[in-house]
Design an enzyme around this catalytic site. Sequence first.
Site, PDB file in Angstrom:
ATOM      1  N   ASN A   9      42.257  42.845  35.360  1.00  0.00           N
ATOM      2  CA  ASN A   9      41.348  42.165  36.236  1.00  0.00           C
ATOM      3  C   ASN A   9      40.458  43.026  37.155  1.00  0.00           C
ATOM      4  OD1 ASN A   9      40.328  40.536  38.567  1.00  0.00           O
ATOM      5  ND2 ASN A   9      41.764  39.011  38.236  1.00  0.00           N
ATOM      6  N   ASP A  11      37.811  41.775  38.915  1.00  0.00           N
ATOM      7  CA  ASP A  11      36.976  41.289  40.059  1.00  0.00           C
ATOM      8  C   ASP A  11      36.810  42.079  41.305  1.00  0.00           C
ATOM      9  OD1 ASP A  11      37.551  38.696  38.678  1.00  0.00           O
ATOM     10  OD2 ASP A  11      39.247  37.862  39.853  1.00  0.00           O
ATOM     11  N   HIS A  12      37.597  43.049  41.545  1.00  0.00           N
ATOM     12  CA  HIS A  12      37.573  43.761  42.868  1.00  0.00           C
ATOM     13  C   HIS A  12      36.208  44.734  42.602  1.00  0.00           C
ATOM     14  CE1 HIS A  12      40.789  41.800  44.760  1.00  0.00           C
ATOM     15  NE2 HIS A  12      41.283  42.028  43.606  1.00  0.00           N
ATOM     16  N   ARG A  20      27.373  45.318  49.031  1.00  0.00           N
ATOM     17  CA  ARG A  20      26.012  45.852  49.360  1.00  0.00           C
ATOM     18  C   ARG A  20      24.816  45.060  48.645  1.00  0.00           C
ATOM     19  NH1 ARG A  20      25.344  51.068  51.839  1.00  0.00           N
ATOM     20  NH2 ARG A  20      27.081  50.902  53.469  1.00  0.00           N
ATOM     21  N   HIS A  45      37.534  36.340  37.368  1.00  0.00           N
ATOM     22  CA  HIS A  45      37.515  34.941  37.859  1.00  0.00           C
ATOM     23  C   HIS A  45      36.209  34.650  38.407  1.00  0.00           C
ATOM     24  CE1 HIS A  45      40.071  32.405  40.964  1.00  0.00           C
ATOM     25  NE2 HIS A  45      39.006  31.681  40.444  1.00  0.00           N
ATOM     26  N   ARG A  47      34.883  32.355  40.683  1.00  0.00           N
ATOM     27  CA  ARG A  47      35.192  31.350  41.781  1.00  0.00           C
ATOM     28  C   ARG A  47      34.005  30.480  41.993  1.00  0.00           C
ATOM     29  NH1 ARG A  47      40.013  33.118  44.636  1.00  0.00           N
ATOM     30  NH2 ARG A  47      39.745  31.397  45.998  1.00  0.00           N
ATOM     31  N   ARG A  51      32.324  34.735  45.034  1.00  0.00           N
ATOM     32  CA  ARG A  51      32.659  35.933  45.967  1.00  0.00           C
ATOM     33  C   ARG A  51      32.781  37.312  45.450  1.00  0.00           C
ATOM     34  NH1 ARG A  51      38.644  34.768  48.107  1.00  0.00           N
ATOM     35  NH2 ARG A  51      37.567  32.750  48.531  1.00  0.00           N
ATOM     36  N   HIS A  52      33.129  37.296  44.126  1.00  0.00           N
ATOM     37  CA  HIS A  52      33.245  38.608  43.217  1.00  0.00           C
ATOM     38  C   HIS A  52      32.307  38.459  41.959  1.00  0.00           C
ATOM     39  CE1 HIS A  52      36.901  36.550  42.036  1.00  0.00           C
ATOM     40  NE2 HIS A  52      37.482  36.885  43.023  1.00  0.00           N
ATOM     41  N   GLU A  72      39.161  33.216  34.064  1.00  0.00           N
ATOM     42  CA  GLU A  72      39.815  32.549  35.110  1.00  0.00           C
ATOM     43  C   GLU A  72      38.911  31.641  35.951  1.00  0.00           C
ATOM     44  OE1 GLU A  72      42.205  34.391  38.249  1.00  0.00           O
ATOM     45  OE2 GLU A  72      42.859  35.794  36.752  1.00  0.00           O
ATOM     46  N   THR A 102      43.014  35.228  48.057  1.00  0.00           N
ATOM     47  CA  THR A 102      43.200  35.285  46.696  1.00  0.00           C
ATOM     48  C   THR A 102      44.154  34.082  46.104  1.00  0.00           C
ATOM     49  OG1 THR A 102      44.069  36.703  44.942  1.00  0.00           O
ATOM     50  CG2 THR A 102      45.231  36.630  47.032  1.00  0.00           C
ATOM     51  N   THR A 103      44.125  33.998  44.923  1.00  0.00           N
ATOM     52  CA  THR A 103      44.861  32.915  44.426  1.00  0.00           C
ATOM     53  C   THR A 103      46.481  32.758  44.914  1.00  0.00           C
ATOM     54  OG1 THR A 103      43.736  33.199  42.609  1.00  0.00           O
ATOM     55  CG2 THR A 103      45.195  31.312  42.279  1.00  0.00           C
ATOM     56  N   GLU A 151      50.756  31.229  32.687  1.00  0.00           N
ATOM     57  CA  GLU A 151      50.991  32.430  33.344  1.00  0.00           C
ATOM     58  C   GLU A 151      51.864  32.346  34.852  1.00  0.00           C
ATOM     59  OE1 GLU A 151      47.596  35.102  33.822  1.00  0.00           O
ATOM     60  OE2 GLU A 151      48.220  35.931  35.726  1.00  0.00           O
ATOM     61  N   HIS A 194      49.876  38.529  39.252  1.00  0.00           N
ATOM     62  CA  HIS A 194      49.603  38.377  40.628  1.00  0.00           C
ATOM     63  C   HIS A 194      50.556  39.436  41.322  1.00  0.00           C
ATOM     64  CE1 HIS A 194      47.948  37.171  44.567  1.00  0.00           C
ATOM     65  NE2 HIS A 194      47.134  36.508  43.560  1.00  0.00           N
ATOM     66  N   GLY A 195      49.789  40.351  42.256  1.00  0.00           N
ATOM     67  CA  GLY A 195      50.455  41.392  43.181  1.00  0.00           C
ATOM     68  C   GLY A 195      51.151  42.584  42.281  1.00  0.00           C
ATOM     69  N   GLY A 216      45.228  43.417  38.710  1.00  0.00           N
ATOM     70  CA  GLY A 216      43.903  43.777  39.424  1.00  0.00           C
ATOM     71  C   GLY A 216      43.764  44.510  40.493  1.00  0.00           C
ATOM     72  N   HIS A 217      44.180  43.944  41.561  1.00  0.00           N
ATOM     73  CA  HIS A 217      44.213  44.552  42.762  1.00  0.00           C
ATOM     74  C   HIS A 217      44.835  45.977  43.029  1.00  0.00           C
ATOM     75  CE1 HIS A 217      44.687  45.293  47.342  1.00  0.00           C
ATOM     76  NE2 HIS A 217      43.739  44.720  47.144  1.00  0.00           N
TER      77      HIS A 217
HETATM   78  N1  PXP Z   1      46.444  36.583  37.302  1.00  0.00           N
HETATM   79  C1  PXP Z   1      45.629  35.583  37.872  1.00  0.00           C
HETATM   80  C2  PXP Z   1      46.032  34.125  37.374  1.00  0.00           C
HETATM   81  C3  PXP Z   1      45.210  35.623  39.271  1.00  0.00           C
HETATM   82  O1  PXP Z   1      44.546  34.612  40.039  1.00  0.00           O
HETATM   83  C4  PXP Z   1      45.038  36.970  39.435  1.00  0.00           C
HETATM   84  C5  PXP Z   1      44.396  37.483  40.907  1.00  0.00           C
HETATM   85  O2  PXP Z   1      43.101  37.044  40.715  1.00  0.00           O
HETATM   86  C6  PXP Z   1      45.650  38.137  39.064  1.00  0.00           C
HETATM   87  C7  PXP Z   1      46.633  37.724  37.990  1.00  0.00           C
HETATM   88  C8  PXP Z   1      45.760  39.487  39.363  1.00  0.00           C
HETATM   89  O3  PXP Z   1      46.256  39.723  40.552  1.00  0.00           O
HETATM   90  P1  PXP Z   1      46.127  41.067  41.335  1.00  0.00           P
HETATM   91  O4  PXP Z   1      44.825  41.268  41.698  1.00  0.00           O
HETATM   92  O5  PXP Z   1      47.051  40.678  42.532  1.00  0.00           O
HETATM   93  O6  PXP Z   1      46.860  41.998  40.578  1.00  0.00           O
END
Ligand code: PXP
Length: 246
Positions: A9, A11-12, A20, A45, A47, A51-52, A72, A102-103, A151, A194-195, A216-217
């Site tokens: 992911n 997004d970040h 910036r 994603h 949104r 935002r990203h 997403e 976040t989600t 998922e 996620h996470g 992602g994060h």
């Molecule tokens: N899967 C889904 C459906 C998500 O919404 C996210 C966060 O945007 C992720 C995976 C990735 O999560 P993380 O950034 O915490 O790894």
Amino acid sequence: MHRLRLGVNIDHVATLRNARGGRDPDPVRAALLAQSAGADGITAHLREDRRHIRDADIPAIMAAIRIPLNFEMAATEEMRDLAVAYCPHAVCLVPERREERTTEGGLDVAGSNVLADMVPVLARSSRVSLFIAADPAQVEASASVGAQVVELHTGAFCDAVADGHEAEAAEELERLRAAAAQAHGLGLEVHLGHGIAFDSVAPLAAIPEAVELNIGHFLMGEALFVGLPAALAEMRRRMDDARRAA
Ligand code: PXP
């Protein structure tokens, strides 16, 4: 066991760019780097508040990469129309609340009156995945509305691992295992996300029905210190080791 796919992911990277308001760092460059470092897919994603990831990022990423894009989105008419226009490989429907960082949770598929109509429309051009909690009613409902993929939200498990709450982590893992088996039994492909971090990836990767992890994060944070290819390679190694040991 089959090899697990790793979806990255990005997004970040867009969040940092937007801080910036300019062009750098470029999420397309991050997607290409992840691809060359062995990612099996890219997740982005779009949104409602942009935002990203922004609208123009989606076609730019799709034009640049040769691995699949997992788009997403919230289950809104605006996003449905964009997905139908872009035709990404996969669409992952997620709940979205403006005030969340976040989600935060899974979709309430069982209580939704839009998903039964929206999933078949999206399924004409993309694989449709629903981001849900590891809850038997949500798994069942996901199969009934015609999703091809679920998922499972791994946030609670990963937080429990990070906080050293072993009993809670074991309970969450059991819930995820049961939901994965149930979903597989209903013919759904199982993804997890996620996470996920280095300390939580192994038990998740060992779930036999899992086909893909989306991360992602943590990967982007780790990339700040060691670079994205090294962060990705270490995640890949942990996934493969856990799979082999299982
Ligand atoms: N899967 C889904 C459906 C998500 O919404 C996210 C966060 O945007 C992720 C995976 C990735 O999560 P993380 O950034 O915490 O790894």
